[in-house]
Design a protein around this motif. Structure first.
Motif, short mmCIF file in Angstrom:
data_model
loop_
_atom_site.label_atom_id
_atom_site.label_comp_id
_atom_site.label_asym_id
_atom_site.label_seq_id
_atom_site.Cartn_x
_atom_site.Cartn_y
_atom_site.Cartn_z
N VAL A 29 15.96 -14.72 -14.48
CA VAL A 29 17.12 -13.45 -14.39
C VAL A 29 16.64 -12.73 -15.04
O VAL A 29 16.54 -12.27 -16.20
CB VAL A 29 17.77 -14.23 -14.46
CG1 VAL A 29 19.83 -12.94 -13.68
CG2 VAL A 29 18.69 -15.72 -13.63
N GLY A 30 16.49 -11.47 -13.71
CA GLY A 30 16.53 -10.26 -14.59
C GLY A 30 15.08 -9.94 -15.13
O GLY A 30 14.01 -8.61 -15.43
N GLY A 31 14.19 -11.15 -14.07
CA GLY A 31 13.12 -10.99 -14.12
C GLY A 31 12.05 -9.95 -13.52
O GLY A 31 12.51 -10.02 -12.64
N THR A 32 10.58 -10.80 -13.20
CA THR A 32 9.98 -10.77 -12.02
C THR A 32 9.12 -12.09 -11.13
O THR A 32 10.10 -13.00 -11.67
CB THR A 32 8.09 -9.92 -12.77
OG1 THR A 32 8.38 -8.86 -13.92
CG2 THR A 32 7.10 -10.14 -11.68
N ALA A 33 9.02 -11.33 -9.45
CA ALA A 33 9.23 -11.94 -8.58
C ALA A 33 8.15 -12.45 -7.81
O ALA A 33 7.34 -11.37 -7.24
CB ALA A 33 10.28 -12.38 -8.16
N ALA A 34 8.18 -12.86 -7.07
CA ALA A 34 7.19 -13.21 -5.86
C ALA A 34 7.97 -13.42 -4.50
O ALA A 34 8.80 -14.68 -4.82
CB ALA A 34 5.88 -13.04 -6.05
N VAL A 35 7.87 -12.87 -3.68
CA VAL A 35 8.28 -13.63 -2.01
C VAL A 35 6.90 -14.19 -1.20
O VAL A 35 6.23 -13.94 -1.62
CB VAL A 35 9.10 -12.58 -1.69
CG1 VAL A 35 9.19 -13.14 0.16
CG2 VAL A 35 10.10 -12.10 -1.80
N ILE A 36 7.05 -15.42 -1.16
CA ILE A 36 6.31 -15.81 -0.07
C ILE A 36 6.62 -16.47 1.20
O ILE A 36 7.41 -17.33 1.23
CB ILE A 36 5.67 -17.32 -1.20
CG1 ILE A 36 5.77 -17.49 -2.63
CG2 ILE A 36 4.37 -17.83 -0.90
CD1 ILE A 36 5.42 -18.45 -3.51
N ASP A 37 5.52 -16.04 1.90
CA ASP A 37 6.01 -16.85 3.24
C ASP A 37 7.54 -16.31 3.97
O ASP A 37 8.48 -17.44 4.60
CB ASP A 37 5.72 -18.50 4.06
CG ASP A 37 4.54 -18.20 3.81
OD1 ASP A 37 3.56 -17.38 3.80
OD2 ASP A 37 3.96 -19.57 3.37
N ALA A 38 8.23 -14.74 4.02
CA ALA A 38 9.01 -14.45 4.52
C ALA A 38 8.52 -14.23 6.08
O ALA A 38 8.23 -14.07 6.53
CB ALA A 38 9.54 -12.89 4.24
N VAL A 39 10.69 -14.43 6.52
CA VAL A 39 10.18 -14.85 8.28
C VAL A 39 11.36 -13.73 8.69
O VAL A 39 11.98 -13.12 8.50
CB VAL A 39 10.78 -16.71 8.60
CG1 VAL A 39 10.75 -16.63 10.12
CG2 VAL A 39 9.63 -17.84 8.17
N LEU A 40 10.11 -13.51 9.88
CA LEU A 40 11.36 -12.53 10.44
C LEU A 40 11.72 -13.41 11.75
O LEU A 40 10.86 -13.63 12.76
CB LEU A 40 10.65 -11.24 11.07
CG LEU A 40 10.94 -10.69 12.23
CD1 LEU A 40 11.87 -9.15 11.49
CD2 LEU A 40 10.07 -9.12 13.31
N ASP A 41 12.92 -13.33 12.53
CA ASP A 41 14.06 -13.68 13.13
C ASP A 41 13.55 -12.98 14.93
O ASP A 41 12.61 -11.76 14.35
CB ASP A 41 15.22 -13.31 13.49
CG ASP A 41 16.28 -14.84 12.02
OD1 ASP A 41 15.69 -15.27 12.22
OD2 ASP A 41 16.24 -13.94 11.45
N PHE A 42 13.04 -13.59 15.48
CA PHE A 42 12.10 -12.97 16.90
C PHE A 42 12.68 -14.40 18.15
O PHE A 42 12.15 -15.48 17.78
CB PHE A 42 10.69 -13.23 17.18
CG PHE A 42 9.65 -12.73 18.43
CD1 PHE A 42 10.05 -11.49 18.28
CD2 PHE A 42 9.48 -13.55 18.85
CE1 PHE A 42 10.05 -11.08 19.43
CE2 PHE A 42 8.87 -13.71 19.67
CZ PHE A 42 9.42 -12.49 20.01
N ASP A 43 13.21 -13.34 19.54
CA ASP A 43 14.67 -14.30 20.19
C ASP A 43 13.11 -13.58 21.12
O ASP A 43 12.81 -12.57 21.97
CB ASP A 43 15.22 -13.82 20.21
CG ASP A 43 15.83 -14.48 21.90
OD1 ASP A 43 16.22 -15.95 21.80
OD2 ASP A 43 15.81 -13.51 22.76
N GLN A 44 12.22 -15.25 22.12
CA GLN A 44 11.46 -14.64 22.24
C GLN A 44 11.52 -14.33 23.84
O GLN A 44 11.53 -13.80 24.69
CB GLN A 44 9.65 -16.31 22.65
CG GLN A 44 9.36 -15.76 23.31
CD GLN A 44 8.12 -17.29 23.53
OE1 GLN A 44 8.42 -18.26 23.22
NE2 GLN A 44 6.95 -16.82 23.38
N ALA A 45 12.76 -14.59 24.50
CA ALA A 45 13.26 -14.65 25.84
C ALA A 45 13.60 -13.51 25.94
O ALA A 45 13.35 -12.67 26.51
CB ALA A 45 14.30 -15.94 25.72
N SER A 46 14.18 -12.61 24.69
CA SER A 46 14.78 -10.84 25.28
C SER A 46 13.83 -10.25 24.53
O SER A 46 14.08 -9.04 24.86
CB SER A 46 16.33 -10.56 24.92
OG SER A 46 16.10 -11.42 22.68
#
Length: 292
Positions: A29-46
Motif C-alpha cells: 500500500v502506497g507503493g508501486t504497481a502494474a496493471v495487467i490486461d485492462a478491458v475497455l467496455d464495448f457494445d458491438q450493437a451500438s
C-alpha cells in the motif's frame, strides 16, 4: 499490507461480458504497481465504448495510493478491447507487450488493409519486451517468458511467485487456449506450456479468462503450477505433445470465432488506440468479408 520479495500482492477484476480477468499487482500500500490486461467496455450493437470497468481499476489504485510503472498486455487479445490508453492517461506507466507483436501487426495489417501510415514495428507501444527480460515494480522483480502458440506474440509475466499466463492456459477444468488464429500453432503452445509447468509447483498462476464449464461454478482466477500438472484436462502430466496437438486441432475446428475478434484486433495491435478518424471526424472499425 506489504508484499514479500517472492509473494506480491494481487487484486483481480472480472469483466463479466467477456469473462476476462484484469489485475493490479503491487508491492505494498502506497507503493508501486502494474496493471495487467485492462478491458475497455464495448457494445458491438451500438459501437459505443465505455471505461466503466477500467474505472474500477483506477479507483483501486488511487485508494491504495499506488504509483503505476507498467500497463502490461499479455498479447493482442481477440475477445476484448484494451483499456491500456485510458489506464495510462489516468495513472501513468508505460504500455508494454512482447516484441513479437510486430508479427501479429503484419498479419492483421493485411487482413484489414490498414492505412499506409500504420507501422508494423511495435512503435504504438511504449516498450517491447524480449524473452528473458527482467523489470521492476517497486521492490518486486518481474521476468518475461515468451509463450507463443495461441498467437505468435504471447508473453507470460512472472513476478515473484505470481505468474500471469494470458490465454496460454485456463483453469484445470477448462484446459488450454485455442491455436487456430492466424499465426497460432498447437505444437508450439504445448512447448510453451511446458516452460510454465517447469516452474516450482507452488507458483501461483493467474488466468486471463475463465469459462466455468456449463456454469458449474463461479468465475475463478487463480491456481498453481502443481494443480495444472495434476489436473489440467488438456495438459496434465502424461499428455504427450502429439496427443495434445491432435486434441487441440480437432477441438479448434469446432469453435466459432470470438464475438469481438474483429474490433478487438484492430484496436489492440495499436496498443488500445482506435484507428484514425476519417474526414468526417468519425472512427470506423472494419469488417473483412469472407477473410477469417
Amino acid at each position: 499490507m506489504t508484499a514479500t520479495d517472492t509473494r506480491p500482492l494481487v487484486q483481480a477484476f472480472l469483466d463479466p461480458a467477456t469473462e476476462t480477468w484484469s489485475y493490479v499487482i503491487f508491492d505494498r500500500v502506497g507503493g508501486t504497481a502494474a496493471v495487467i490486461d485492462a478491458v475497455l467496455d464495448f457494445d458491438q450493437a451500438s459501437g459505443r465504448t465505455s471505461t466503466e470497468g477500467a474505472e474500477k481499476i483506477v479507483a483501486f489504485v488511487r485508494e491504495q495510493e499506488l504509483t503505476v510503472d507498467w500497463v502490461l498486455e499479455t498479447h493482442a487479445h481477440a475477445d476484448h478491447l484494451s483499456a491500456a490508453p485510458f489506464v495510462r492517461e489516468q495513472l501513468g506507466g508505460k504500455i508494454a507487450i512482447g516484441e513479437h507483436i510486430r508479427q501479429v501487426q503484419g498479419i492483421f495489417r493485411d487482413v484489414f488493409n490498414l492505412e499506409k501510415e500504420f507501422l508494423v514495428d511495435g512503435s504504438q507501444f511504449d516498450h517491447l519486451f524480449h524473452d528473458g527480460d527482467t523489470f521492476n515494480i517497486g521492490d518486486l522483480e518481474g521476468r518475461v517468458i515468451y509463450v507463443p502458440g495461441h498467437t505468435p506474440a504471447d508473453m507470460a509475466w512472472l513476478i515473484g511467485d505470481a505468474l500471469f499466463v494470458g490465454d496460454t492456459l485456463f483453469l484445470p477444468d477448462v484446459g488450454s487456449a485455442r491455436c487456430d488464429f492466424p499465426g497460432g500453432d498447437a505444437r508450439v503452445l504445448y512447448q510453451s506450456v511446458q516452460k510454465l509447468l517447469s516452474l516450482p509447483e507452488g507458483t501461483r498462476m493467474f488466468m486471463c479468462h475463465d469459462y466455468p464449464p456449463n456454469g458449474s461454478r463461479e468465475h475463478e482466477y487463480e491456481t498453481t503450477v502443481g494443480a495444472q500438472k495434476r489436473s489440467n484436462i488438456h495438459l496434465h502430466d502424461g499428455i504427450s505433445e502429439d496427443e495434445f496437438v491432435k486434441m487441440r486441432r480437432e477441438r479448434d475446428a469446432t469453435l466459432g470465432m470470438p464475438r469481438l475478434i474483429l474490433p478487438s484486433i484492430q484496436v489492440n495491435i495499436r496498443a488500445g488506440q482506435m484507428p484514425p478518424a476519417e474526414d468526417n471526424g468519425t472512427v470506423y472499425l472494419k469488417v473483412p468479408i469472407n477473410k477469417l
